[in-house]
Design a protein around this motif. Structure first.
Motif, PDB file in Angstrom:
ATOM      1  N   ARG A  13     -14.335  -1.470  11.797  1.00  0.00           N
ATOM      2  CA  ARG A  13     -15.674  -1.315  12.374  1.00  0.00           C
ATOM      3  C   ARG A  13     -15.998   0.161  12.584  1.00  0.00           C
ATOM      4  NH1 ARG A  13     -18.674  -2.360  17.599  1.00  0.00           N
ATOM      5  NH2 ARG A  13     -16.913  -1.344  18.563  1.00  0.00           N
ATOM      6  N   THR A  14     -15.027   0.950  12.975  1.00  0.00           N
ATOM      7  CA  THR A  14     -15.236   2.388  13.161  1.00  0.00           C
ATOM      8  C   THR A  14     -15.532   3.068  11.833  1.00  0.00           C
ATOM      9  OG1 THR A  14     -13.830   2.417  15.125  1.00  0.00           O
ATOM     10  CG2 THR A  14     -14.160   4.523  13.988  1.00  0.00           C
ATOM     11  N   ILE A  15     -14.745   2.759  10.815  1.00  0.00           N
ATOM     12  CA  ILE A  15     -14.960   3.352   9.487  1.00  0.00           C
ATOM     13  C   ILE A  15     -16.334   2.990   8.950  1.00  0.00           C
ATOM     14  CG2 ILE A  15     -14.230   3.250   7.062  1.00  0.00           C
ATOM     15  CD1 ILE A  15     -11.327   2.831   8.171  1.00  0.00           C
ATOM     16  N   VAL A  16     -16.667   1.722   9.002  1.00  0.00           N
ATOM     17  CA  VAL A  16     -17.941   1.249   8.465  1.00  0.00           C
ATOM     18  C   VAL A  16     -19.099   1.743   9.323  1.00  0.00           C
ATOM     19  CG1 VAL A  16     -19.302  -0.789   7.889  1.00  0.00           C
ATOM     20  CG2 VAL A  16     -16.856  -0.744   7.375  1.00  0.00           C
ATOM     21  N   GLY A  17     -18.915   1.723  10.635  1.00  0.00           N
ATOM     22  CA  GLY A  17     -19.961   2.218  11.532  1.00  0.00           C
ATOM     23  C   GLY A  17     -20.284   3.683  11.277  1.00  0.00           C
ATOM     24  N   ASN A  18     -19.261   4.496  11.054  1.00  0.00           N
ATOM     25  CA  ASN A  18     -19.482   5.913  10.740  1.00  0.00           C
ATOM     26  C   ASN A  18     -20.222   6.075   9.415  1.00  0.00           C
ATOM     27  OD1 ASN A  18     -18.257   6.801  13.092  1.00  0.00           O
ATOM     28  ND2 ASN A  18     -16.263   7.087  12.137  1.00  0.00           N
ATOM     29  N   ALA A  19     -19.846   5.280   8.426  1.00  0.00           N
ATOM     30  CA  ALA A  19     -20.511   5.356   7.120  1.00  0.00           C
ATOM     31  C   ALA A  19     -21.978   4.946   7.236  1.00  0.00           C
ATOM     32  CB  ALA A  19     -19.792   4.467   6.106  1.00  0.00           C
ATOM     33  N   LEU A  20     -22.236   3.876   7.956  1.00  0.00           N
ATOM     34  CA  LEU A  20     -23.620   3.420   8.116  1.00  0.00           C
ATOM     35  C   LEU A  20     -24.446   4.407   8.934  1.00  0.00           C
ATOM     36  CD1 LEU A  20     -22.971  -0.390   8.735  1.00  0.00           C
ATOM     37  CD2 LEU A  20     -23.929   0.660   6.653  1.00  0.00           C
ATOM     38  N   GLN A  21     -23.843   4.982   9.971  1.00  0.00           N
ATOM     39  CA  GLN A  21     -24.562   5.972  10.783  1.00  0.00           C
ATOM     40  C   GLN A  21     -24.923   7.192   9.950  1.00  0.00           C
ATOM     41  OE1 GLN A  21     -25.961   5.872  13.790  1.00  0.00           O
ATOM     42  NE2 GLN A  21     -26.678   7.973  13.506  1.00  0.00           N
ATOM     43  N   ILE A 123     -19.511   4.901   0.010  1.00  0.00           N
ATOM     44  CA  ILE A 123     -19.212   3.719  -0.815  1.00  0.00           C
ATOM     45  C   ILE A 123     -17.700   3.565  -0.947  1.00  0.00           C
ATOM     46  CG2 ILE A 123     -19.310   2.813  -3.175  1.00  0.00           C
ATOM     47  CD1 ILE A 123     -22.201   4.037  -3.317  1.00  0.00           C
ATOM     48  N   GLY A 124     -17.016   4.663  -1.222  1.00  0.00           N
ATOM     49  CA  GLY A 124     -15.557   4.629  -1.318  1.00  0.00           C
ATOM     50  C   GLY A 124     -14.897   4.240  -0.007  1.00  0.00           C
ATOM     51  N   ALA A 125     -15.399   4.779   1.090  1.00  0.00           N
ATOM     52  CA  ALA A 125     -14.791   4.533   2.400  1.00  0.00           C
ATOM     53  C   ALA A 125     -14.946   3.085   2.857  1.00  0.00           C
ATOM     54  CB  ALA A 125     -15.401   5.473   3.441  1.00  0.00           C
ATOM     55  N   THR A 126     -16.011   2.412   2.419  1.00  0.00           N
ATOM     56  CA  THR A 126     -16.278   1.051   2.896  1.00  0.00           C
ATOM     57  C   THR A 126     -15.761  -0.037   1.951  1.00  0.00           C
ATOM     58  OG1 THR A 126     -18.494   1.164   1.909  1.00  0.00           O
ATOM     59  CG2 THR A 126     -18.305   1.717   4.259  1.00  0.00           C
ATOM     60  N   ASP A 128     -12.749  -1.246   1.101  1.00  0.00           N
ATOM     61  CA  ASP A 128     -11.779  -2.197   1.660  1.00  0.00           C
ATOM     62  C   ASP A 128     -12.221  -2.789   2.995  1.00  0.00           C
ATOM     63  OD1 ASP A 128     -10.012  -2.024  -0.500  1.00  0.00           O
ATOM     64  OD2 ASP A 128      -8.982  -0.295   0.367  1.00  0.00           O
ATOM     65  N   PRO A 129     -12.690  -1.972   3.932  1.00  0.00           N
ATOM     66  CA  PRO A 129     -12.992  -2.549   5.241  1.00  0.00           C
ATOM     67  C   PRO A 129     -14.202  -3.487   5.277  1.00  0.00           C
ATOM     68  CG  PRO A 129     -13.439  -0.186   5.264  1.00  0.00           C
ATOM     69  CD  PRO A 129     -12.817  -0.509   3.946  1.00  0.00           C
ATOM     70  N   ASP A 130     -15.199  -3.274   4.401  1.00  0.00           N
ATOM     71  CA  ASP A 130     -16.385  -4.134   4.478  1.00  0.00           C
ATOM     72  C   ASP A 130     -17.202  -4.087   3.192  1.00  0.00           C
ATOM     73  OD1 ASP A 130     -18.354  -5.843   5.407  1.00  0.00           O
ATOM     74  OD2 ASP A 130     -19.420  -4.276   6.513  1.00  0.00           O
ATOM     75  N   PRO A 131     -16.876  -4.931   2.221  1.00  0.00           N
ATOM     76  CA  PRO A 131     -17.627  -4.958   0.969  1.00  0.00           C
ATOM     77  C   PRO A 131     -19.110  -5.292   1.147  1.00  0.00           C
ATOM     78  CG  PRO A 131     -15.567  -6.192   0.751  1.00  0.00           C
ATOM     79  CD  PRO A 131     -15.724  -5.832   2.204  1.00  0.00           C
ATOM     80  N   VAL A 132     -19.469  -5.957   2.227  1.00  0.00           N
ATOM     81  CA  VAL A 132     -20.886  -6.268   2.476  1.00  0.00           C
ATOM     82  C   VAL A 132     -21.660  -4.974   2.722  1.00  0.00           C
ATOM     83  CG1 VAL A 132     -22.521  -7.459   3.990  1.00  0.00           C
ATOM     84  CG2 VAL A 132     -20.359  -8.575   3.347  1.00  0.00           C
ATOM     85  N   SER A 133     -21.143  -4.130   3.596  1.00  0.00           N
ATOM     86  CA  SER A 133     -21.789  -2.840   3.849  1.00  0.00           C
ATOM     87  C   SER A 133     -21.715  -1.962   2.614  1.00  0.00           C
ATOM     88  CB  SER A 133     -21.136  -2.127   5.036  1.00  0.00           C
ATOM     89  OG  SER A 133     -21.365  -2.858   6.228  1.00  0.00           O
ATOM     90  N   GLN A 134     -20.606  -2.020   1.899  1.00  0.00           N
ATOM     91  CA  GLN A 134     -20.483  -1.254   0.667  1.00  0.00           C
ATOM     92  C   GLN A 134     -21.575  -1.651  -0.318  1.00  0.00           C
ATOM     93  OE1 GLN A 134     -17.539  -2.195  -2.295  1.00  0.00           O
ATOM     94  NE2 GLN A 134     -17.055  -0.022  -2.586  1.00  0.00           N
TER      95      GLN A 134
END
Length: 156
Positions: A13-21, A123-126, A128-134
């Motif tokens: 959630r932290t990784i994906v949250g940072n990418a989305l932010q 895109i790379g960072a997300t 594994d943790p969340d293909p939906v956000s990717q």
């Protein structure tokens, strides 16, 4: 405090949250930059550049809303405040006053390139943790790359 509970682990959630932010900030700033240039563009290609800039604004605003809502859905409150955007955007400053059509085009070529580079990292960072956000990031990057291509073509 997280009001919304996510099925993602805290680390994911932290990784994906940072990418989305980061994506949200870049998209909000892109919409502001494109609109600022839109209001001030002058020159023989005024009309075509003026209209093209509005297309970028529409794209950025649409994707910003999608990204912010995805962030909320995974329990990370999005932050699109002006101060946050000003501190963390990947787009450089835009000149004030009238902007010649060629300079307007170059401003967008440069700004879009910077955002696309950052989006590809996200895109790379997300992956594994969340293909939906990717998937959201992949779709919006495709749209940004289309605008980048069109502005590059305009500059030659």
């Amino acid at each position: 405090m997280s009001v919304v509970k996510s099925t993602l682990s805290e680390a994911d959630r932290t990784i994906v949250g940072n990418a989305l932010q980061g994506a949200l900030v870049d998209l909000v700033d892109l919409s502001l930059v494109a609109k600022q240039v839109h209001w001030n563009v002058v020159g023989p290609r005024f009309r075509s550049v003026h209209l093209q800039l509005d297309e970028v604004v529409d794209t950025a605003r649409q994707h910003a809303d999608t990204v912010a809502e995805r962030s909320s859905a995974i329990g990370v409150p999005p932050d699109g405040r002006a101060a946050t955007v000003a501190k963390t955007s990947g787009i450089g400053e835009v000149p004030d006053g009238w902007v010649k059509d060629g300079d307007a085009v170059q401003t967008l070529v440069t700004g879009l390139a910077a955002i696309i580079e950052r989006m590809r990292e996200r895109i790379g960072a997300t992956a594994d943790p969340d293909p939906v956000s990717q998937d959201i990031l992949i779709g919006l990057t495709a749209d940004l790359e289309k605008h980048h291509w069109m502005f590059q073509a305009e500059s030659h």
